[in-house]
Design an enzyme around this catalytic site. Structure first.
Site: not given
Ligand code: NAD
Ligand code: DAU
Length: 352
Positions: A63, A86-87, A133-135, A158, A162, A198, A222, A288
């Site tokens: 993209i 997204a990343e 995202t809620d973040e 991040y 977003k 996580l 979370r 942390d």
């Molecule tokens: P993910 O990292 O698992 O997947 C991201 C996908 O985007 C991958 O398939 C990757 O190859 C693709 N991608 C990355 N960079 C790209 C680029 N430059 N061009 C085209 N494709 C690219 O992410 P996810 O956890 O599935 O999250 C998806 C969306 O939802 C994101 O926008 C994220 O911010 C949002 N979101 C995630 C969570 C969560 O808990 N995982 C919660 C709320 C919102």
């Molecule tokens: O809230 C939505 C978001 O949730 C999304 O937008 C993000 O894409 C998604 O990655 C997620 O973000 P978090 O940072 O909350 O998720 P993560 O799984 O990385 O971590 C969840 C919690 O656990 C956070 O408080 C950090 C903690 N953690 C995470 C990892 C990877 C640990 O304690 N140890 C770990 O090794």
């Protein structure tokens, strides 16, 4: 569903693959084009069950590549875009913010521009749906919830990237009348999540008797939602959401990290036939996360009352299903954990 052709970006990732599956199966008369760059987080194996369906098409592309995106919009006449690419990992954004700026901000603007150019004369029945995202709302104290009115206060590269993309999507709505909708969701869990996050990381480490890294004291909270319920919400918002509006999506399911990890340890002790307490002995408190947000909690009242959404399952059922999926899909886990993952893991957890 009126749309004849929808672009889903990031469809090979965790949430995107569940959205693609839902749309391909539920809307056989709509062509679903999955655009994904297949970064480390993208995995077409996530979609092996739908890859041969006649209404599914995969496009490998980035993209951030403006000419490519313009060409894609010329080749296909999209009626809608659901933008998930997204990343997505906070820890990676701390070590490499620029790649988040490029994909999450510049990539989103490329898509917005392409949609704007193509839809400028016939935008009424089109929709650009941005998944966020809620973040973006920052960090809560011990009480309260994020609503759609909560002011933005992103605190990691991040979430700042977003938040920036959300602002740009709203700016295109107001300035150019681009038909948009946004949703902001809490933490997702379920099958196909990359094991840097996580829940899959903990399952994998317990299974392999590796230390479970808990950031800080494990007191961060979370709000966890089963990924299929996020996909269902996305379907409802795409079809029934009001243009220009934002919808929060959450699980109403708050867990302190340490409590969640202990529940997973106890479930896995039973499933793996281990002595009670054996998995818990792997818990290791580590440095942390920088700028670690204390608590997220979403008020999904608007989505529930206006569109009638509610989660389909309770957490107890969702976490069992999730753990079973990872235990039954060893090959999937092996395939995503390659040398790149090992070197990321070493940098993030061993050398820090
Ligand atoms: P993910 O990292 O698992 O997947 C991201 C996908 O985007 C991958 O398939 C990757 O190859 C693709 N991608 C990355 N960079 C790209 C680029 N430059 N061009 C085209 N494709 C690219 O992410 P996810 O956890 O599935 O999250 C998806 C969306 O939802 C994101 O926008 C994220 O911010 C949002 N979101 C995630 C969570 C969560 O808990 N995982 C919660 C709320 C919102
Ligand atoms: O809230 C939505 C978001 O949730 C999304 O937008 C993000 O894409 C998604 O990655 C997620 O973000 P978090 O940072 O909350 O998720 P993560 O799984 O990385 O971590 C969840 C919690 O656990 C956070 O408080 C950090 C903690 N953690 C995470 C990892 C990877 C640990 O304690 N140890 C770990 O090794």
């Amino acid at each position: 569903m009126n749309a004849k052709r929808i672009l889903i970006t990031g469809g090979a990732g965790f949430i995107g693959s569940h959205v693609v599956r839902l749309f391909v199966n539920k809307y056989p008369d709509t062509e679903i084009v999955n655009l994904d760059a297949l970064t480390y987080a993208g995995n077409l194996e996530n979609l092996s069950d739908v890859e041969n369906k006649p209404n599914y098409k995969f496009e490998k592309g980035d993209i951030t590549d403006e000419p490519y995106i313009n060409d894609l919009f010329d080749r296909y006449d999209f009626d809608g875009v659901i933008h998930l690419a997204a990343e997505s990992h906070v820890d990676r954004s701390i070590t490499d913010p620029l790649s988040f700026i490029k994909t999450n901000i510049v990539g989103t603007v490329n898509l917005l521009n392409a949609a704007r150019n193509k839809w400028k004369d016939n935008g009424e029945n089109k929709l650009f749906y941005h998944i966020s995202t809620d973040e973006v709302y920052g960090s809560l104290g011990e009480t309260g919830f994020f609503t759609e009115q909560t002011p933005y206060d992103p605190r990691s590269p991040y979430s700042a990237s977003k938040a920036s993309s959300d602002h740009l999507v709203r700016a295109y709505y107001h300035t150019y009348k681009l038909p948009v909708v946004i949703s902001n969701c809490s933490n997702n869990y379920g099958p196909n999540q990359f094991p840097e996050k996580l829940i899959p990381l903990v399952i994998n480490n317990i299974k392999n008797m590796k230390p479970i890294p808990v950031y800080g004291k494990g007191e961060n909270v979370r709000d966890w939602l089963y990924v299929v319920d996020h996909a269902r919400a996305i379907d409802m918002i795409f079809n029934e959401g009001k243009k220009g509006e934002t919808y929060n999506i959450g699980g109403n399911n708050e867990w302190r990290n340490i409590d969640l990890i202990k529940v997973m340890c106890s479930i896995l002790d039973k499933k793996l036939g281990r002595e009670p307490g054996m998995s818990e002995s792997l818990i290791t408190f580590v440095k942390d996360r920088a700028g670690h947000d204390l608590r997220y909690a979403i008020d999904s009242g608007k989505l529930m009352s206006e569109l009638g959404w509610k989660p389909s399952l309770q957490f107890e059922e969702g976490i069992e299903k999730t753990i079973d999926w990872y235990l039954e899909n060893e090959k999937w886990m092996k395939n995503v954990i390659d040398g790149t993952y090992e070197s990321y893991y070493k940098k993030q957890y061993v050398d820090r």
